[in-house]
Motif scaffolding. Structure first.
Motif, PDB file in Angstrom:
ATOM      1  N   CYS A 217      82.188  22.501  50.113  1.00 18.64           N
ATOM      2  CA  CYS A 217      82.809  21.370  50.809  1.00 18.64           C
ATOM      3  C   CYS A 217      84.097  21.801  51.484  1.00 18.64           C
ATOM      4  O   CYS A 217      84.347  21.470  52.657  1.00 18.64           O
ATOM      5  CB  CYS A 217      83.071  20.234  49.817  1.00 18.64           C
ATOM      6  SG  CYS A 217      83.829  18.774  50.576  1.00 18.64           S
ATOM      7  N   LEU A 218      84.946  22.573  50.775  1.00 12.40           N
ATOM      8  CA  LEU A 218      86.203  23.056  51.343  1.00 12.40           C
ATOM      9  C   LEU A 218      85.958  24.025  52.506  1.00 12.40           C
ATOM     10  O   LEU A 218      86.667  23.974  53.530  1.00 12.40           O
ATOM     11  CB  LEU A 218      87.065  23.714  50.273  1.00 12.40           C
ATOM     12  CG  LEU A 218      87.691  22.766  49.237  1.00 12.40           C
ATOM     13  CD1 LEU A 218      88.359  23.558  48.128  1.00 12.40           C
ATOM     14  CD2 LEU A 218      88.698  21.850  49.920  1.00 12.40           C
ATOM     15  N   MET A 219      84.953  24.898  52.364  1.00 12.70           N
ATOM     16  CA  MET A 219      84.620  25.834  53.444  1.00 12.70           C
ATOM     17  C   MET A 219      84.160  25.081  54.694  1.00 12.70           C
ATOM     18  O   MET A 219      84.558  25.417  55.826  1.00 12.70           O
ATOM     19  CB  MET A 219      83.532  26.823  52.996  1.00 12.70           C
ATOM     20  CG  MET A 219      84.078  27.911  52.099  1.00 12.70           C
ATOM     21  SD  MET A 219      82.862  29.121  51.467  1.00 12.70           S
ATOM     22  CE  MET A 219      81.702  29.315  52.762  1.00 12.70           C
ATOM     23  N   GLU A 220      83.342  24.049  54.512  1.00  9.38           N
ATOM     24  CA  GLU A 220      82.883  23.237  55.644  1.00  9.38           C
ATOM     25  C   GLU A 220      84.050  22.531  56.308  1.00  9.38           C
ATOM     26  O   GLU A 220      84.141  22.448  57.545  1.00  9.38           O
ATOM     27  CB  GLU A 220      81.831  22.224  55.182  1.00  9.38           C
ATOM     28  CG  GLU A 220      80.490  22.825  54.861  1.00  9.38           C
ATOM     29  CD  GLU A 220      79.503  21.792  54.338  1.00  9.38           C
ATOM     30  OE1 GLU A 220      79.696  20.574  54.562  1.00  9.38           O
ATOM     31  OE2 GLU A 220      78.536  22.208  53.692  1.00  9.38           O
ATOM     32  N   ALA A 221      84.956  22.003  55.523  1.00 10.32           N
ATOM     33  CA  ALA A 221      86.129  21.303  56.071  1.00 10.32           C
ATOM     34  C   ALA A 221      87.011  22.276  56.864  1.00 10.32           C
ATOM     35  O   ALA A 221      87.464  21.953  57.975  1.00 10.32           O
ATOM     36  CB  ALA A 221      86.930  20.641  54.950  1.00 10.32           C
ATOM     37  N   LYS A 222      87.221  23.475  56.303  1.00 12.66           N
ATOM     38  CA  LYS A 222      88.019  24.467  57.005  1.00 12.66           C
ATOM     39  C   LYS A 222      87.360  24.867  58.328  1.00 12.66           C
ATOM     40  O   LYS A 222      88.042  25.005  59.355  1.00 12.66           O
ATOM     41  CB  LYS A 222      88.217  25.709  56.135  1.00 12.66           C
ATOM     42  CG  LYS A 222      89.217  25.520  55.031  1.00 12.66           C
ATOM     43  CD  LYS A 222      89.380  26.770  54.212  1.00 12.66           C
ATOM     44  CE  LYS A 222      90.365  26.547  53.060  1.00 12.66           C
ATOM     45  NZ  LYS A 222      90.539  27.740  52.255  1.00 12.66           N
TER      46      LYS A 222
END
Length: 194
Positions: free
Chosen positions: A184-189
């Motif tokens: 989720c964090l990688m997608e947001a970044k």
């Protein structure tokens, strides 16, 4: 004399048409620029030759027109070759100076107070034309500055919005754990280029 004025006006008109076409394109090749310079020189020589048949103040007026047209054409060519508020200002200034030179020569036909009034009117017209040119340059500069500031403001606003949306996306990832949270964090970044 009328024939001479017609010739000079025809040359000036032709030069004006050449340079207005260049101004519309807003770009000019180096070859076009050199051709323009050559044409200005040829036009000036032709106008100067035409002035030779005149005498007295008529000759002075004719030479002032020829010289003024040459200087104006050179400034307009430069403005077409390197378009900027400064070169357009310089072209307007050259035109004002050329008009003043011709008007001043025409005043020599008068005498006494009439000549003084004529000279004052010529100077006033020159000052007015230069003031208008300066105001136009400053207005253009102000508009360009305002457009740059507006673009910067929009860029800053877009960055602020992106940061806020990224913060929301990160917060949503906090509800997850482990690999799901990492994904989720990688997608947001990736989505917000962070």
């Amino acid at each position: 004399m009328n024939k001479l004025n017609i010739t000079i006006n025809a040359i000036a008109l032709a030069a004006g048409l050449v340079f207005s076409a260049g101004a519309m394109a807003q770009t000019m090749s180096k070859n076009d620029y050199k051709a323009g310079q050559n044409k200005i020189s040829a036009d000036y020589k032709a106008a100067k030759t035409a002035c030779a048949s005149s005498a007295g103040n008529a000759k002075d007026i004719c030479m002032a027109q020829a010289t003024g047209n040459e200087k104006t054409a050179k400034a307009e060519l430069e403005a077409s070759y390197k378009p900027s508020p400064k070169t357009r200002y310089e072209a307007r200034e050259a035109k004002a100076d050329a008009d003043y030179g011709v008007a001043k020569e025409r005043c020599d036909d008068a005498a006494g107070n009439a000549k003084d009034v004529c000279l004052k009117q010529a100077k006033a017209a020159q000052v007015s034309a230069k003031a208008d040119a300066k105001a136009q340059m400053k207005t253009t500069d102000a508009k360009m500055t305002a457009n740059e500031k507006s673009a910067d403001a929009h860029k800053d606003a877009a960055a602020d919005k992106s940061d806020a949306e990224y913060a929301v996306a990160k917060e949503k990832c906090d509800t997850q754990a482990g690999a799901a949270k990492d994904n989720c964090l990688m997608e947001a970044k990736a989505r917000f280029s962070k």
